[in-house]
Scaffold this active site. Structure first.
Site, short mmCIF file in Angstrom:
data_model
loop_
_atom_site.label_atom_id
_atom_site.label_comp_id
_atom_site.label_asym_id
_atom_site.label_seq_id
_atom_site.Cartn_x
_atom_site.Cartn_y
_atom_site.Cartn_z
CB CYS A 131 -49.95 -55.29 18.55
SG CYS A 131 -50.94 -56.77 19.23
CG HIS A 279 -52.24 -54.10 22.41
ND1 HIS A 279 -52.06 -54.00 21.09
CD2 HIS A 279 -51.54 -53.24 23.04
CE1 HIS A 279 -51.31 -53.21 20.84
NE2 HIS A 279 -50.65 -52.53 22.02
CG ASN A 308 -48.64 -54.40 41.19
OD1 ASN A 308 -49.54 -55.43 40.83
ND2 ASN A 308 -49.43 -53.29 41.91
#
EC number: 3.4.22.-
Length: 713
Positions: A131, A279, A308
């Site tokens: 990833c 991740h 946020n």
């Protein structure tokens, strides 16, 4: 003439001039290439050979280091540009044939890499655990200038330059011939999804470099991005992340950003896309007005996440920034060292570690960053870091709380005041080649390896000799046997009478040893008046702080263990603060066997002393002039009284004043230095009285130190 064979010989010679120390061998090969170029009459080849001759004449130690650190897991990655690739035979010389491991049975076929011209975006393959690499590709594709150049060398063979092992352009050859392909559906391969074939090639190249597997572990986006485009990696905790400050740089195109989760993410899907544990996500935008961050999951190319700031701080663990050094700094410099575990790590202190200073020589504030990079090799399970040296180095033990120490990269950022100088030490847990990249706003900023100046720090390291192991006692603690370990001559040189607040440490190699040391004034040969009377043993390391010592004075340090030591060596280090800065001083440490009063020739002798008579020991002196010192150490805790004489064996004349009713002190029975002339042989007469009725025998150790050699009769 076979052109490919000519080029193959060219690349072999290129490799030779950096790896072969014999200049005559290299020159013969270059001369042979010149003859070949004349016969071949091919302009590109002739120019390449001419340039090779120039490289040979200008080869420097730094370039050799770069070449000698090119081997990783059986592959050889030379520091050459892809613009220097003239023939596919280069792959025959720089072997990079190791194939990536694939543990997925359903992808058992191996076929050439297939393109996906209709795919939109960049997406991680679900079965490839990379990833961070895919996030790096997502980020650098947004800035086309950061994309590595990929050059096709032959069918299914490509070349690119990546940033690693201290070099900005190491050659990585990528074969696209054997890609794991699904058995049931040959259109599906283990490759990043992208319409741009370059992304697929870069993924293959970086996976080969870092893990040799499609199932990589342990990387992060900052590191992968650095290796792809050279932007400075900066790893920080989410709690330290300044949204406003980084947003400004991000909006100016000065940095790339990614964020990584830890082990805690919400179970429910509260952001439209469920967050994944451990991740990495690409940051596409930071909205300071609405305080939200736009992210992309590398596993989902067509969906964005808007989160946020509070949720970012709650669910994300780390921030990965990569900075464009060309936009932030005007000057860069690289420094390489080889860190030897055997040389620098036998003792767990800072003393003896490689030291560096970062200095601003200008008259104004300057900014500097130092990036430590450890080189990939056969052992990458390494902790390495650079750390500022405190004022008093000797008593600070190793330890670093930053997780970046285990990633292979560490970034130090600092604003230097005019003429400011900061000292650092370096540590690595294994043998490792290290590169320090220095980025600065001025050429007046320098990063230099150097030994720290004298008054701040000094160290000595010596082997422990087996014959040193003799039981002794400390003053006021005669009930406790200890074992002599070593002694050191210690002085503070400079203007006499200056008080130096000193820290001192003696360290052994293993925690299984218990160690102590005492300090005495130089003329205290009996060791009866220690500067401090503190007897206890510590595991491996014993240290004393805040000793008020005086410049111009000489001291003796005597170290001991609670039992015969297991360690094969020891280290003694001192550091301190000069409270009178106008009078510079320096420390001086030197191993000096105090048992023999630090004299050149040493004669040990073990004998038995009986209470029923006088023990005589004859010594042969064949020198017209000699100076002699004696120390007798009876191995007993009883408070016996001793008598001694040292006489001429020829005339019976006393050579020193006889000693009567002498008490054994911590340093034993000391016969101070005396002169011997005219090849006079010596006799030592020694006796003691025991008030008991039963005769007593004592085992004794005699230490004879002399300017010229003396032997037993």
């Amino acid at each position: 003439m076979n052109v490919d064979r000519c080029w193959e010989q060219y690349y072999k010679t290129l490799k030779l001039i950096y790896l072969e120390e014999n200049k005559e061998t290299c020159q013969r090969e270059i001369d042979h290439l010149v003859d070949t170029a004349i016969e071949l009459k091919e302009k590109t080849y002739s120019n390449a050979v001419l340039d090779l001759g120039r490289q040979f004449r200008e080869v420097c130690p730094k370039a050799r280091i770069m070449w000698k650190t090119s081997s990783i897991a059986g592959n050889f990655y030379p520091p050459i540009s892809i613009s220097d690739i003239y023939s596919p035979v280069i792959a025959n010389v720089f072997d990079q044939t190791t194939r990536l491991e694939c543990r997925r049975q359903e992808y058992s076929l191996r076929m050439p890499l297939q393109e996906e011209p209709n795919f939109t975006g960049i997406q991680q393959h679900a079965q490839v655990s990379d990833c961070s690499l895919v996030v790096s590709l997502i980020n650098i594709n947004r800035y086309k200038t950061t994309m590595p150049v990929v050059k096709q060398v032959a069918e299914n063979l490509y070349a690119t330059n990546l940033y690693f092992n201290g070099a900005q352009r190491r050659l990585v050859l990528v074969s696209t011939e054997n890609i794991p392909t699904m058995q049931d559906d040959p259109t599906k391969q283990m490759s990043v999804h992208s319409a741009n074939k370059i992304n697929k090639i870069l993924e293959l190249g970086l996976l080969k470099l870092t893990s040799l597997s499609y199932h990589s572990e342990g990387s992060n986006t900052a590191i992968d991005t650095y290796r792809l485009c050279g932007w400075i990696p900066d790893i920080s905790s989410i709690n330290e992340f300044n949204f406003l400050k980084v947003h400004k740089a991000f909006s100016r195109g000065e940095c790339l950003i990614a964020m990584g989760t830890g082990g805690f993410v919400p179970k429910e899907n509260i952001f439209g896309v469920k967050l994944r544990k451990y991740h990495d996500y690409a940051v596409l935008d930071i909205d300071m007005i609405n305080e939200v961050v736009t992210l992309r999951d590398p596993l989902i190319s067509d969906t964005l996440l808007t989160i946020n700031f509070d949720s970012i701080r709650k669910y994300f663990l780390q921030v990965y920034c990569n900075w464009d050094s060309s936009k932030l700094f005007m000057f860069t410099k690289d420094t390489q060292i080889f860190y030897s575990d055997k040389k620098f790590n036998p003792y767990q202190t800072l003393a003896g570690k490689p030291t560096f200073y970062l200095k601003n020589n200008s008259d104004r504030d300057e900014y500097a960053w130092v990036l430590l990079e450890f080189h990939l090799d056969k052992n990458n399970n390494t902790t390495a870091y650079l750390q500022e040296i405190p004022d008093r180095i000797s008593t600070v033990r190793l330890g670093y709380n930053d997780n970046s120490a285990e990633t292979g990269f560490q970034l130090i950022k600092i604003r230097l005041k005019p003429k400011q100088c900061i000292w650092y030490f370096c540590y690595s847990s294994t043998d490792k080649m290290l590169t320090f990249h220095t980025y600065s706003t001025s050429s007046d900023v320098v990063f230099v390896r150097s030994k720290m100046p004298g008054c701040d720090f000094d160290v000595t390291e010596c082997a422990i000799l087996p014959e040193n192991i003799v039981p002794m006692q400390y003053p006021n603690h005669s009930e406790t046997d200890i074992y002599y370990l070593a002694s050191i001559d210690f002085s503070i040189e400079g203007e006499p009478g200056i008080t130096i607040i000193t820290d001192m440490v003696v360290c052994l190699e293993t925690d299984d040893d218990l160690v102590n040391f005492q300090m005495f004034h130089w003329d205290d040969l009996d060791f009866n008046s220690p500067i401090y009377d503190e007897f206890y043993m510590n595991e491996r390391m014993f240290e004393k702080k805040d000793l008020p010592l005086t410049s111009g004075e000489r001291y003796r340090i005597v170290a001991s263990t609670a039992r015969p030591p297991i360690s094969k060596g020891y280290q003694c280090a001192v550091s301190g603060i000069n409270i009178h800065a106008d009078y510079p001083c320096s420390y001086k440490l030197r191993e000096s066997d105090v048992r023999y009063n630090s004299m050149m020739f040493k004669l040990p002798h073990v004998f038995t002393l009986a209470s029923t008579g006088i023990t005589k020991i004859s010594l042969v002196n064949r020198n017209k002039y000699n100076k002699v010192f004696m120390r007798i150490y009876p191995q007993t805790q009883e408070d016996y009284r001793y008598n001694y004489r040292v006489i001429s064996a020829d005339t019976g004349e006393d050579l020193v004043k006889p000693g009567n009713n002498i008490q054994k002190l911590y340093g034993g029975i000391v016969i101070k230095e005396f002169l011997v002339s005219d090849q006079t042989n010596l006799e030592l007469h020694l006796s003691f009285q025991d008030n008991g009725r039963v005769p007593v025998e004592l085992k004794c150790q005699l230490y004879v130190g002399s300017v010229k050699i003396i032997t037993l009769s």
